[in-house]
Motif scaffolding. Sequence first.
Motif, PDB file in Angstrom:
ATOM      1  N   ARG A   1       0.864  -1.134  -0.007  1.00 47.05           N
ATOM      2  CA  ARG A   1      -0.034  -0.126   0.015  1.00 47.05           C
ATOM      3  C   ARG A   1       0.981   1.306  -0.106  1.00 47.05           C
ATOM      4  NH1 ARG A   1      -5.406   0.711   1.170  1.00 47.05           N
ATOM      5  NH2 ARG A   1      -5.224  -1.006   0.008  1.00 47.05           N
ATOM      6  N   LEU A   2       1.976   1.219   0.699  1.00 52.41           N
ATOM      7  CA  LEU A   2       2.771   2.569   0.855  1.00 52.41           C
ATOM      8  C   LEU A   2       3.573   2.720  -0.589  1.00 52.41           C
ATOM      9  CD1 LEU A   2       4.448   2.043   4.366  1.00 52.41           C
ATOM     10  CD2 LEU A   2       3.213   3.749   3.660  1.00 52.41           C
ATOM     11  N   MET A   3       3.709   1.668  -1.492  1.00 57.92           N
ATOM     12  CA  MET A   3       4.143   2.032  -2.665  1.00 57.92           C
ATOM     13  C   MET A   3       3.184   2.685  -3.684  1.00 57.92           C
ATOM     14  SD  MET A   3       5.856  -1.932  -3.239  1.00 57.92           S
ATOM     15  CE  MET A   3       5.861  -1.621  -5.172  1.00 57.92           C
ATOM     16  N   CYS A   4       1.992   2.569  -3.200  1.00 59.43           N
ATOM     17  CA  CYS A   4       0.947   3.307  -3.949  1.00 59.43           C
ATOM     18  C   CYS A   4       0.416   4.594  -3.507  1.00 59.43           C
ATOM     19  CB  CYS A   4      -0.466   2.378  -4.207  1.00 59.43           C
ATOM     20  SG  CYS A   4       0.261   0.763  -5.063  1.00 59.43           S
ATOM     21  N   LEU A   5       0.889   4.819  -2.288  1.00 56.53           N
ATOM     22  CA  LEU A   5       0.538   6.081  -1.769  1.00 56.53           C
ATOM     23  C   LEU A   5       1.381   7.464  -1.814  1.00 56.53           C
ATOM     24  CD1 LEU A   5      -1.027   4.994   1.739  1.00 56.53           C
ATOM     25  CD2 LEU A   5      -2.122   5.340  -0.463  1.00 56.53           C
ATOM     26  N   ALA A   6       0.782   8.570  -1.929  1.00 59.17           N
ATOM     27  CA  ALA A   6       1.746   9.815  -2.050  1.00 59.17           C
ATOM     28  C   ALA A   6       1.038  10.780  -1.289  1.00 59.17           C
ATOM     29  CB  ALA A   6       1.800  10.258  -3.567  1.00 59.17           C
ATOM     30  N   GLY A   7       1.872  11.854  -0.817  1.00 58.34           N
ATOM     31  CA  GLY A   7       1.499  13.174  -0.090  1.00 58.34           C
ATOM     32  C   GLY A   7       1.195  12.842   1.174  1.00 58.34           C
ATOM     33  N   LYS A   8      -0.043  13.541   1.884  1.00 55.82           N
ATOM     34  CA  LYS A   8      -0.266  13.323   3.208  1.00 55.82           C
ATOM     35  C   LYS A   8      -0.376  11.807   3.516  1.00 55.82           C
ATOM     36  CE  LYS A   8      -2.802  15.379   6.923  1.00 55.82           C
ATOM     37  NZ  LYS A   8      -3.147  14.175   7.543  1.00 55.82           N
TER      38      LYS A   8
ATOM     39  N   SER B   1      13.218   5.040  -0.970  1.00 54.02           N
ATOM     40  CA  SER B   1      12.933   4.107  -1.744  1.00 54.02           C
ATOM     41  C   SER B   1      11.542   3.770  -2.176  1.00 54.02           C
ATOM     42  CB  SER B   1      13.459   2.679  -0.953  1.00 54.02           C
ATOM     43  OG  SER B   1      12.373   2.072  -0.053  1.00 54.02           O
ATOM     44  N   TYR B   2      10.518   4.102  -0.998  1.00 52.79           N
ATOM     45  CA  TYR B   2       8.802   4.220  -1.531  1.00 52.79           C
ATOM     46  C   TYR B   2       8.547   5.121  -2.550  1.00 52.79           C
ATOM     47  CZ  TYR B   2       7.552   0.751   2.142  1.00 52.79           C
ATOM     48  OH  TYR B   2       7.344  -0.427   2.976  1.00 52.79           O
ATOM     49  N   GLU B   3       9.256   6.483  -2.245  1.00 50.13           N
ATOM     50  CA  GLU B   3       8.975   7.777  -3.295  1.00 50.13           C
ATOM     51  C   GLU B   3       9.347   7.301  -4.436  1.00 50.13           C
ATOM     52  OE1 GLU B   3       9.184  10.839   0.338  1.00 50.13           O
ATOM     53  OE2 GLU B   3      11.030  10.352  -0.881  1.00 50.13           O
ATOM     54  N   ILE B   4      10.369   6.611  -4.583  1.00 47.83           N
ATOM     55  CA  ILE B   4      11.085   6.409  -5.852  1.00 47.83           C
ATOM     56  C   ILE B   4      10.394   5.220  -6.633  1.00 47.83           C
ATOM     57  CG2 ILE B   4      13.007   4.918  -7.183  1.00 47.83           C
ATOM     58  CD1 ILE B   4      14.800   6.596  -5.246  1.00 47.83           C
ATOM     59  N   GLU B   5       9.763   4.322  -5.874  1.00 45.96           N
ATOM     60  CA  GLU B   5       9.060   3.194  -6.300  1.00 45.96           C
ATOM     61  C   GLU B   5       7.514   3.877  -6.823  1.00 45.96           C
ATOM     62  OE1 GLU B   5       8.966  -0.019  -8.180  1.00 45.96           O
ATOM     63  OE2 GLU B   5      10.817   0.296  -6.848  1.00 45.96           O
ATOM     64  N   HIS B   6       7.057   4.778  -6.224  1.00 48.97           N
ATOM     65  CA  HIS B   6       5.687   5.276  -6.396  1.00 48.97           C
ATOM     66  C   HIS B   6       6.028   6.083  -7.805  1.00 48.97           C
ATOM     67  CE1 HIS B   6       2.047   7.165  -5.761  1.00 48.97           C
ATOM     68  NE2 HIS B   6       2.370   8.391  -6.444  1.00 48.97           N
ATOM     69  N   GLU B   7       7.048   7.003  -8.009  1.00 49.14           N
ATOM     70  CA  GLU B   7       7.397   7.738  -9.299  1.00 49.14           C
ATOM     71  C   GLU B   7       7.370   6.693 -10.517  1.00 49.14           C
ATOM     72  OE1 GLU B   7       7.368  10.869 -11.641  1.00 49.14           O
ATOM     73  OE2 GLU B   7       6.748  10.747  -9.444  1.00 49.14           O
TER      74      GLU B   7
ATOM     75  N   THR C   1      -6.555   0.516  -8.450  1.00 46.82           N
ATOM     76  CA  THR C   1      -7.185   1.413  -7.834  1.00 46.82           C
ATOM     77  C   THR C   1      -6.734   2.683  -7.316  1.00 46.82           C
ATOM     78  OG1 THR C   1      -7.049   0.089  -5.660  1.00 46.82           O
ATOM     79  CG2 THR C   1      -8.812  -0.369  -7.056  1.00 46.82           C
ATOM     80  N   TYR C   2      -5.391   2.747  -7.102  1.00 45.47           N
ATOM     81  CA  TYR C   2      -4.742   3.837  -6.790  1.00 45.47           C
ATOM     82  C   TYR C   2      -4.285   4.797  -7.982  1.00 45.47           C
ATOM     83  CZ  TYR C   2      -5.310   3.290  -1.708  1.00 45.47           C
ATOM     84  OH  TYR C   2      -5.882   3.226  -0.420  1.00 45.47           O
ATOM     85  N   PHE C   3      -4.089   4.066  -9.136  1.00 45.31           N
ATOM     86  CA  PHE C   3      -3.455   4.667 -10.299  1.00 45.31           C
ATOM     87  C   PHE C   3      -4.565   4.579 -11.433  1.00 45.31           C
ATOM     88  CE2 PHE C   3       0.172   3.674  -7.545  1.00 45.31           C
ATOM     89  CZ  PHE C   3       1.217   4.832  -8.075  1.00 45.31           C
ATOM     90  N   PRO C   4      -5.674   5.254 -11.308  1.00 44.91           N
ATOM     91  CA  PRO C   4      -6.712   5.224 -12.288  1.00 44.91           C
ATOM     92  C   PRO C   4      -6.104   5.557 -13.706  1.00 44.91           C
ATOM     93  CG  PRO C   4      -7.215   6.984 -10.934  1.00 44.91           C
ATOM     94  CD  PRO C   4      -5.910   6.025 -10.205  1.00 44.91           C
ATOM     95  N   GLY C   5      -6.577   4.789 -14.751  1.00 47.26           N
ATOM     96  CA  GLY C   5      -5.896   5.029 -15.954  1.00 47.26           C
ATOM     97  C   GLY C   5      -4.761   4.426 -16.383  1.00 47.26           C
ATOM     98  N   LYS C   6      -4.123   3.820 -15.237  1.00 48.48           N
ATOM     99  CA  LYS C   6      -2.764   3.263 -15.645  1.00 48.48           C
ATOM    100  C   LYS C   6      -2.867   1.651 -16.103  1.00 48.48           C
ATOM    101  CE  LYS C   6       0.821   4.407 -14.802  1.00 48.48           C
ATOM    102  NZ  LYS C   6       1.873   5.178 -15.601  1.00 48.48           N
TER     103      LYS C   6
END
Length: 380
Positions: free
Chosen positions: A14-21, A99-105, A131-136
């Motif tokens: 889940r952390l790989m898919c989240l960003a921001g707050k 590492s999470y921020e890089i993976e998300h990007e 579900t966290y990257f709609p359109g991907k």
Amino acid sequence: DTKEYVENTPVVLRLMCLAGKEFEDMFSKALIEHKAYVKNGDVVVGSLAAVRTDHILYGAKTGVAAHALPYDYLVISTGTSYQSDIKTDGTSIEHRRRSYEIEHERIKSAPGTVIVGGGLVGTELALDIATYFPGKKVEWLSGSDTLMSRIHGFHELTMEVVEREAAKGDLKLSLGERAISVDQAGSILTDKGNETTPGARAYWCTGYRANNGFMKDPRTAASVASCLDDEGFINAGPTLQLPALSNVFAGGDICTKARFGGGERMAGYAHGHAFLICENIERLAGTKSGPLQAMHHGIPTGTEGETDNEYVFISLGKTDTLLYAKWPVMKMFFQTPDAMEEKYGPIEEAPDGWVELGDLNPVKFQQWNDMFIGALGEGR
């Protein structure tokens, strides 16, 4: 440990898919430095190289042993790793954050993602990304004809979520199709002659491997090295002791699958291992009385074989979860217990247990996480 911290592994995908707050809130609660809860002892950051009968050898990396550390009791909890970068040996919390921020990007900027594997990890990751990257674009391959085939009822209920997400046009699940190679363009070729999107971010979730390099080191005592099972895991007995050494224990994912409910290695069972090992060391050391405790399907029961205490709890993206259990204690977590009992019978008597599709994401990603990290912080 190779890291300065412990991480609540059920939140990793889940952390790989989240960003921001959203990311900051979960990340801040999912990791804690070892020194924050080790109140009476020392934390050594290093890699286990070999195990002797009264000491271990460790160094900066596996195979390099510059130091010896004696022990009265030893607990081996070296876990597992994946072909893809899902778990980490990164030393600091800040390294893990990055590492999470890089993976998300990487997921965000890639032309698509490819998930290989239809087990628990592959299923969670594929639906989290969908579900966290709609359109991907998400291309999902599984060599099996069913998802999570070891758990009764999971495939049928998971397919309800898969079909809903696939109808949006970006998720494609290919069952019974194996990934066999990767070409120079980065496409994965399958046994049916198909290939995935060039340059897509690929995650291989076709199984984990035991972190057992130290068991194969020639300096490891034969009585320890002989304890590996056919799959490379430590064949700890019901009390989690190694067969030939009563003062050496193994806990968590490194244990043979017989020490887990249904053979599924999950964090909840590892927590049960930890409690039992602590209890048994206290009994061996004479600070507690009574016989050693044993595991039954990953749950401490006092004596082996009391009840069929199996349970599995996974997320299927933002709004869905699957809960399966044969263990009566888990009845409180089902959202429709009366309907479950009417459908399957009493949970302790249902041959295939109870299985429910619902939304228990707050339980997994908030309540369970707070309980795990909170207990460590309080020294329990």
